[in-house]
Design a protein around this motif. Sequence first.
Motif, PDB file in Angstrom:
ATOM      1  N   GLY A 134     -19.919  41.207  25.572  1.00 11.87           N
ATOM      2  CA  GLY A 134     -21.007  41.105  26.232  1.00 11.87           C
ATOM      3  C   GLY A 134     -22.265  41.573  25.431  1.00 11.87           C
ATOM      4  O   GLY A 134     -22.335  42.454  24.723  1.00 11.87           O
ATOM      5  N   MET A 135     -23.419  40.723  25.494  1.00  6.83           N
ATOM      6  CA  MET A 135     -24.550  41.086  24.583  1.00  6.83           C
ATOM      7  C   MET A 135     -25.732  41.338  25.340  1.00  6.83           C
ATOM      8  O   MET A 135     -25.880  40.970  26.698  1.00  6.83           O
ATOM      9  CB  MET A 135     -24.777  39.824  23.757  1.00  6.83           C
ATOM     10  CG  MET A 135     -23.634  39.656  22.622  1.00  6.83           C
ATOM     11  SD  MET A 135     -23.568  38.352  21.434  1.00  6.83           S
ATOM     12  CE  MET A 135     -21.952  38.494  20.602  1.00  6.83           C
ATOM     13  N   THR A 159     -27.350  38.026  27.323  1.00  4.18           N
ATOM     14  CA  THR A 159     -26.536  38.622  28.494  1.00  4.18           C
ATOM     15  C   THR A 159     -26.005  37.434  29.291  1.00  4.18           C
ATOM     16  O   THR A 159     -24.598  37.217  29.406  1.00  4.18           O
ATOM     17  CB  THR A 159     -27.184  39.611  28.985  1.00  4.18           C
ATOM     18  OG1 THR A 159     -27.656  40.714  28.329  1.00  4.18           O
ATOM     19  CG2 THR A 159     -26.337  40.081  30.164  1.00  4.18           C
ATOM     20  N   ALA A 160     -26.768  36.596  30.057  1.00  6.13           N
ATOM     21  CA  ALA A 160     -26.416  35.556  30.832  1.00  6.13           C
ATOM     22  C   ALA A 160     -25.899  34.505  30.148  1.00  6.13           C
ATOM     23  O   ALA A 160     -24.873  33.959  30.593  1.00  6.13           O
ATOM     24  CB  ALA A 160     -27.649  35.070  31.599  1.00  6.13           C
ATOM     25  N   LYS A 178     -20.946  31.564  28.576  1.00 11.09           N
ATOM     26  CA  LYS A 178     -20.008  30.952  27.535  1.00 11.09           C
ATOM     27  C   LYS A 178     -18.539  31.718  27.795  1.00 11.09           C
ATOM     28  O   LYS A 178     -17.380  30.962  27.454  1.00 11.09           O
ATOM     29  CB  LYS A 178     -20.505  31.075  26.296  1.00 11.09           C
ATOM     30  CG  LYS A 178     -21.599  30.169  26.001  1.00 11.09           C
ATOM     31  CD  LYS A 178     -21.409  28.633  26.352  1.00 11.09           C
ATOM     32  CE  LYS A 178     -22.352  27.778  25.975  1.00 11.09           C
ATOM     33  NZ  LYS A 178     -22.270  26.190  26.249  1.00 11.09           N
ATOM     34  N   ALA A 179     -18.484  32.846  28.119  1.00 15.33           N
ATOM     35  CA  ALA A 179     -17.047  33.340  28.398  1.00 15.33           C
ATOM     36  C   ALA A 179     -16.533  32.870  29.574  1.00 15.33           C
ATOM     37  O   ALA A 179     -15.120  32.671  29.699  1.00 15.33           O
ATOM     38  CB  ALA A 179     -17.222  35.039  28.646  1.00 15.33           C
ATOM     39  N   LEU A 223     -14.327  41.140  14.446  1.00 14.63           N
ATOM     40  CA  LEU A 223     -14.809  42.473  14.485  1.00 14.63           C
ATOM     41  C   LEU A 223     -15.688  42.830  15.855  1.00 14.63           C
ATOM     42  O   LEU A 223     -15.579  43.898  16.271  1.00 14.63           O
ATOM     43  CB  LEU A 223     -15.874  42.489  13.352  1.00 14.63           C
ATOM     44  CG  LEU A 223     -15.253  42.672  11.887  1.00 14.63           C
ATOM     45  CD1 LEU A 223     -16.469  42.545  10.927  1.00 14.63           C
ATOM     46  CD2 LEU A 223     -14.824  44.095  11.835  1.00 14.63           C
ATOM     47  N   LEU A 224     -16.313  41.851  16.306  1.00 13.33           N
ATOM     48  CA  LEU A 224     -17.141  41.958  17.551  1.00 13.33           C
ATOM     49  C   LEU A 224     -16.040  42.594  18.895  1.00 13.33           C
ATOM     50  O   LEU A 224     -16.355  43.315  19.602  1.00 13.33           O
ATOM     51  CB  LEU A 224     -17.854  40.632  17.886  1.00 13.33           C
ATOM     52  CG  LEU A 224     -18.873  40.359  17.356  1.00 13.33           C
ATOM     53  CD1 LEU A 224     -19.462  38.879  17.679  1.00 13.33           C
ATOM     54  CD2 LEU A 224     -20.239  41.453  17.334  1.00 13.33           C
ATOM     55  N   ARG A 225     -14.614  41.963  18.757  1.00 15.48           N
ATOM     56  CA  ARG A 225     -13.818  42.333  19.800  1.00 15.48           C
ATOM     57  C   ARG A 225     -13.552  43.672  19.733  1.00 15.48           C
ATOM     58  O   ARG A 225     -13.146  44.313  20.659  1.00 15.48           O
ATOM     59  CB  ARG A 225     -12.505  41.530  19.536  1.00 15.48           C
ATOM     60  CG  ARG A 225     -12.908  39.970  19.992  1.00 15.48           C
ATOM     61  CD  ARG A 225     -11.444  39.368  20.156  1.00 15.48           C
ATOM     62  NE  ARG A 225     -11.552  38.040  20.674  1.00 15.48           N
ATOM     63  CZ  ARG A 225     -11.968  36.928  19.786  1.00 15.48           C
ATOM     64  NH1 ARG A 225     -11.974  37.182  18.649  1.00 15.48           N
ATOM     65  NH2 ARG A 225     -11.884  35.631  20.222  1.00 15.48           N
ATOM     66  N   VAL A 226     -13.582  44.422  18.715  1.00 12.14           N
ATOM     67  CA  VAL A 226     -12.941  45.810  18.325  1.00 12.14           C
ATOM     68  C   VAL A 226     -13.893  46.822  18.186  1.00 12.14           C
ATOM     69  O   VAL A 226     -13.699  47.967  18.303  1.00 12.14           O
ATOM     70  CB  VAL A 226     -11.939  45.852  17.191  1.00 12.14           C
ATOM     71  CG1 VAL A 226     -10.513  44.910  17.493  1.00 12.14           C
ATOM     72  CG2 VAL A 226     -12.374  45.560  15.952  1.00 12.14           C
ATOM     73  N   LEU A 227     -15.221  46.444  17.802  1.00 11.73           N
ATOM     74  CA  LEU A 227     -16.228  47.474  17.452  1.00 11.73           C
ATOM     75  C   LEU A 227     -16.677  48.049  18.826  1.00 11.73           C
ATOM     76  O   LEU A 227     -16.658  47.445  19.869  1.00 11.73           O
ATOM     77  CB  LEU A 227     -17.464  46.830  16.613  1.00 11.73           C
ATOM     78  CG  LEU A 227     -17.215  46.213  15.225  1.00 11.73           C
ATOM     79  CD1 LEU A 227     -18.370  45.701  14.752  1.00 11.73           C
ATOM     80  CD2 LEU A 227     -16.695  47.427  14.285  1.00 11.73           C
TER      81      LEU A 227
END
Length: 251
Positions: free
Chosen positions: A150-151, A156-157, A162-163, A238-242
């Motif tokens: 999530g960003m 955000t939307a 895209k998820a 990295l994004l998945r775990v940070l």
Amino acid sequence: MPHPVRQRILITGASSGLGEGMARRFAAMGRDLALAARRTDRLDALRQELLTAHPGIRVETAGMDVDDPDSVATVVPELVARLGGLDRFVVNAGIGKGASVGTGKAEANRAVLHTNVLGAHAQCEAAMEVFRAQGAGHLVLISSVASVRGMRETRTAYGASKAAVNSLAEGIRCDVWGSGIAVTTILPGYIATDINVGRRGPFTVDLDTGVDALTAAVEREPVRAYVPAWPWRPIAGLLRVLPLSVVRRLT
């Protein structure tokens, strides 16, 4: 084992950006194209350009609004018939506007979710109906690295939409596992297109570099690909775990 040559390719959102870029690359490979978008004047100009540069190929065009499922359900089979069949469908059409949730831009955020999720679904329904009937084909969905976590703000939307595309692709892949239908999810990083003004970040690459990587990835037909692979594959990991506190500073 080498993949079959996907000679007849339908690309949506082909009037600009990644769609237009892919059309040029596949035309240069001698592929026959069906190009769909809302802006038919730009499609017609692109068709003339491609036929002039590559006179041996076929290029069919049609106006199509992915926000209208009836439009998609009607136009796709018509284009496929005019092209003489379909080997690959690239679900590319989408929008990238939006803002932080709760800041008075609900309509823009809703439009992103509507186009990118329901529009992608409508395209998949039409494409998979063709592929199921013939027992073969390559479905390609253009997602985004923004879907990994999530960003904030304008993403955000968009990231949420895209998820949903990722999940839709995986569900279809699961459904047709072991058949002659391949499903590929492509997650571009920051590529300089009109759609992502305001959503570009570090490591943004120019359109030509991004489209070259994108087209090469599509041709390989992986289950999933980050493009360009460097640096986006490791960054996605990295994004998945940070921690989210770090993710929000990076994105």
